[in-house]
Design a protein around this motif. Structure first.
Motif, PDB file in Angstrom:
ATOM      1  N   GLY A   1       0.821  -1.102   0.018  1.00 13.21           N
ATOM      2  CA  GLY A   1       0.015  -0.059   0.018  1.00 13.21           C
ATOM      3  C   GLY A   1       0.958   1.287  -0.201  1.00 13.21           C
ATOM      4  O   GLY A   1       0.498   2.259  -0.802  1.00 13.21           O
ATOM      5  N   ALA A   2       1.922   1.113   0.637  1.00  9.86           N
ATOM      6  CA  ALA A   2       2.734   2.356   0.929  1.00  9.86           C
ATOM      7  C   ALA A   2       3.479   2.459  -0.570  1.00  9.86           C
ATOM      8  O   ALA A   2       3.796   3.535  -0.979  1.00  9.86           O
ATOM      9  N   ALA A   3       3.790   1.272  -0.921  1.00  9.19           N
ATOM     10  CA  ALA A   3       4.573   1.445  -2.346  1.00  9.19           C
ATOM     11  C   ALA A   3       3.704   1.865  -3.313  1.00  9.19           C
ATOM     12  O   ALA A   3       4.218   2.828  -4.248  1.00  9.19           O
ATOM     13  N   ILE A   4       2.569   1.707  -3.173  1.00 10.38           N
ATOM     14  CA  ILE A   4       1.601   2.313  -4.380  1.00 10.38           C
ATOM     15  C   ILE A   4       1.533   3.928  -4.277  1.00 10.38           C
ATOM     16  O   ILE A   4       1.651   4.592  -5.151  1.00 10.38           O
ATOM     17  N   CYS A   5       1.223   4.244  -3.139  1.00  9.04           N
ATOM     18  CA  CYS A   5       1.168   5.646  -2.817  1.00  9.04           C
ATOM     19  C   CYS A   5       2.564   6.454  -3.394  1.00  9.04           C
ATOM     20  O   CYS A   5       2.193   7.487  -3.851  1.00  9.04           O
ATOM     21  N   ASN A   6       3.618   5.831  -2.918  1.00  8.25           N
ATOM     22  CA  ASN A   6       4.845   6.525  -3.347  1.00  8.25           C
ATOM     23  C   ASN A   6       4.822   6.228  -5.014  1.00  8.25           C
ATOM     24  O   ASN A   6       5.686   7.100  -5.767  1.00  8.25           O
ATOM     25  N   GLN A   7       4.759   5.253  -5.502  1.00  7.27           N
ATOM     26  CA  GLN A   7       4.968   4.946  -6.999  1.00  7.27           C
ATOM     27  C   GLN A   7       3.983   5.547  -8.078  1.00  7.27           C
ATOM     28  O   GLN A   7       4.184   5.796  -9.041  1.00  7.27           O
ATOM     29  N   VAL A   8       2.861   5.692  -7.535  1.00  7.26           N
ATOM     30  CA  VAL A   8       2.032   6.438  -8.527  1.00  7.26           C
ATOM     31  C   VAL A   8       2.332   7.423  -9.368  1.00  7.26           C
ATOM     32  O   VAL A   8       2.402   7.756 -10.603  1.00  7.26           O
ATOM     33  N   PRO A   9       2.820   8.568  -8.386  1.00  5.93           N
ATOM     34  CA  PRO A   9       3.434   9.604  -8.708  1.00  5.93           C
ATOM     35  C   PRO A   9       4.429   9.449  -9.469  1.00  5.93           C
ATOM     36  O   PRO A   9       4.881  10.394 -10.310  1.00  5.93           O
ATOM     37  N   LEU A  10       5.426   8.436  -9.383  1.00  5.12           N
ATOM     38  CA  LEU A  10       6.698   8.305 -10.094  1.00  5.12           C
ATOM     39  C   LEU A  10       6.324   7.864 -11.675  1.00  5.12           C
ATOM     40  O   LEU A  10       7.039   7.961 -12.261  1.00  5.12           O
ATOM     41  N   CYS A  11       5.188   7.306 -11.757  1.00  2.00           N
ATOM     42  CA  CYS A  11       4.739   7.032 -13.289  1.00  2.00           C
ATOM     43  C   CYS A  11       4.902   8.217 -14.094  1.00  2.00           C
ATOM     44  O   CYS A  11       5.005   8.301 -15.183  1.00  2.00           O
ATOM     45  N   ARG A  12       4.738   9.499 -13.493  1.00  2.00           N
ATOM     46  CA  ARG A  12       5.025  10.676 -13.989  1.00  2.00           C
ATOM     47  C   ARG A  12       6.368  11.315 -14.048  1.00  2.00           C
ATOM     48  O   ARG A  12       6.430  12.540 -14.217  1.00  2.00           O
ATOM     49  N   ALA A  13       7.059  10.519 -13.473  1.00  2.00           N
ATOM     50  CA  ALA A  13       8.724  11.012 -13.187  1.00  2.00           C
ATOM     51  C   ALA A  13       9.232  11.412 -14.548  1.00  2.00           C
ATOM     52  O   ALA A  13       8.991  10.885 -15.643  1.00  2.00           O
TER      53      ALA A  13
END
Ligand code: ACO
Length: 311
Positions: free
Chosen positions: A129-141
């Motif tokens: 769950g924490a990984a998703i929160c952190n990584q969804v915005p990284l899709c726009r890195a």
């Protein structure tokens, strides 16, 4: 010349467009991406161990198949990420060496033990769950290969999170001992999962520059807040208690009020003194050594194929 290159780079970032491997980029941008992507890759690879620990003991054939698939997904994430890092000019061998020699960082969360089956639920629910929160915005890195890798990774993480939630839900609908086991796992994983987002914003040396470069889109504390907001209603559905008596929504500040996070524990784990650091690296090193014959055979096969092609 360099000023023109720098301006072109700045314009791409400004326009929310993407930097690709062949584009000019500042040396520090390249360096921070190698740092973050390699740490991320190592996290996925080391992250196979806490759950791998339960594959042979999963409580049913179905649970075993699901867990095996999940751990394999993590291996896949690690490989995408090593590939993305390689586009920046570091080799996988170099990254592997840094990891097995204990010189590389990987997420603090994977240095905690998994003594019970409920830990598989808590890892899926809280850690993924924490990984998703952190990584969804990284899709726009801003770096293309990293952002694109994150898209598929996030889809798989969201399946992982649901399977963890479902393990906990099943336990919470079970016997008193099963409910207790689920709550105990949530108690042990909750605080370390909040630490996954990194140090508080005012102690995060990389955040400002990474946000200016649009690698990071939100600060560590903002993502941590968002994660807590996601957990609270889900904890209610599960019937588990989040182990923080101070936790409440502060309407005035428009944020979650929490107890102080134990940053001493976080720094101890980062310094290599968490409960499982030594074992995680030892296992990784042994696996690498045990695989030497496979790498040698593959290299020899490639050499022979090459010879044939030349002849
Ligand atoms: N565990 C280990 N190290 C950490 C952690 C953590 N939870 N949080 C921060 N750090 C390290 C940073 O890597 C950095 O170390 P370095 O400067 O020696 O390289 C240092 O602490 C200072 O932190 P920040 O300045 O906040 O660093 P950064 O801007 O890189 O932010 C973050 C840290 C949020 C983890 C960022 O790197 C990131 O988003 N990484 C990608 C996601 C990721 O790695 N996830 C792995 C776990 S999820 C999973 O694999 C299932």
């Amino acid at each position: 010349d360099e000023a023109a290159e720098q301006a072109a780079f700045g314009a791409i970032i400004e326009a929310d467009s993407r930097i690709e491997p062949r584009d000019w980029m500042p040396a520090a941008y390249r360096k921070t991406l190698i740092r973050q992507i390699s740490q991320h890759a190592h996290s996925e690879i080391i992250g196979m161990q806490p759950e791998g620990n339960w594959i042979s003991r999963a409580p049913s054939l179905k649970r075993k198949a699901i867990l095996m698939a999940k751990v394999q997904d993590e291996a896949g994430h690690g490989l995408y990420l090593y590939s993305a890092a390689q586009t920046l000019g570091i080799t996988r061998d170099e990254m592997t060496e840094q990891l097995i020699e204990g010189r590389a960082r990987y997420s603090s969360i994977f240095n905690y033990p998994t003594p019970t089956w409920a830990d598989m639920g808590a890892i899926g629910w809280l850690v993924d769950g924490a990984a998703i929160c952190n990584q969804v915005p990284l899709c726009r890195a801003s770096y293309g290969p990293y952002g694109r890798a994150m898209v598929r990774v996030c889809k798989e993480e969201s399946f992982h999170q649901r399977q963890g939630f479902e393990i906990l839900l099943t336990l919470m609908q079970g016997s008193p001992a099963q409910r207790e086991m689920a709550q105990d796992a949530v108690n042990r994983w909750y605080w370390p999962s909040l630490m996954m987002f990194g140090p508080p914003d005012d102690e995060s040396p990389n955040s400002a520059q990474s946000m200016a470069w649009k690698i990071k889109r939100f600060s560590n504390d903002d993502l941590r807040q968002r994660f807590i907001g996601m957990l609270v209603p889900q904890a209610e559905v599960l019937g588990v208690t989040l182990p923080d008596p101070e936790l409440r929504w502060d309407d005035e500040a428009q944020r979650w009020h929490t107890s102080e996070i134990d940053w001493t524990e976080f720094h101890e784990v980062l310094a290599g003194r968490g409960p499982m650091n030594v074992e995680r690296i030892r296992n990784r090193r042994n696996a690498h050594d045990d695989g030497a014959w496979v790498r040698e055979a593959a290299a020899e096969y490639a050499r022979k194929q090459n010879e044939k092609a030349v002849a």
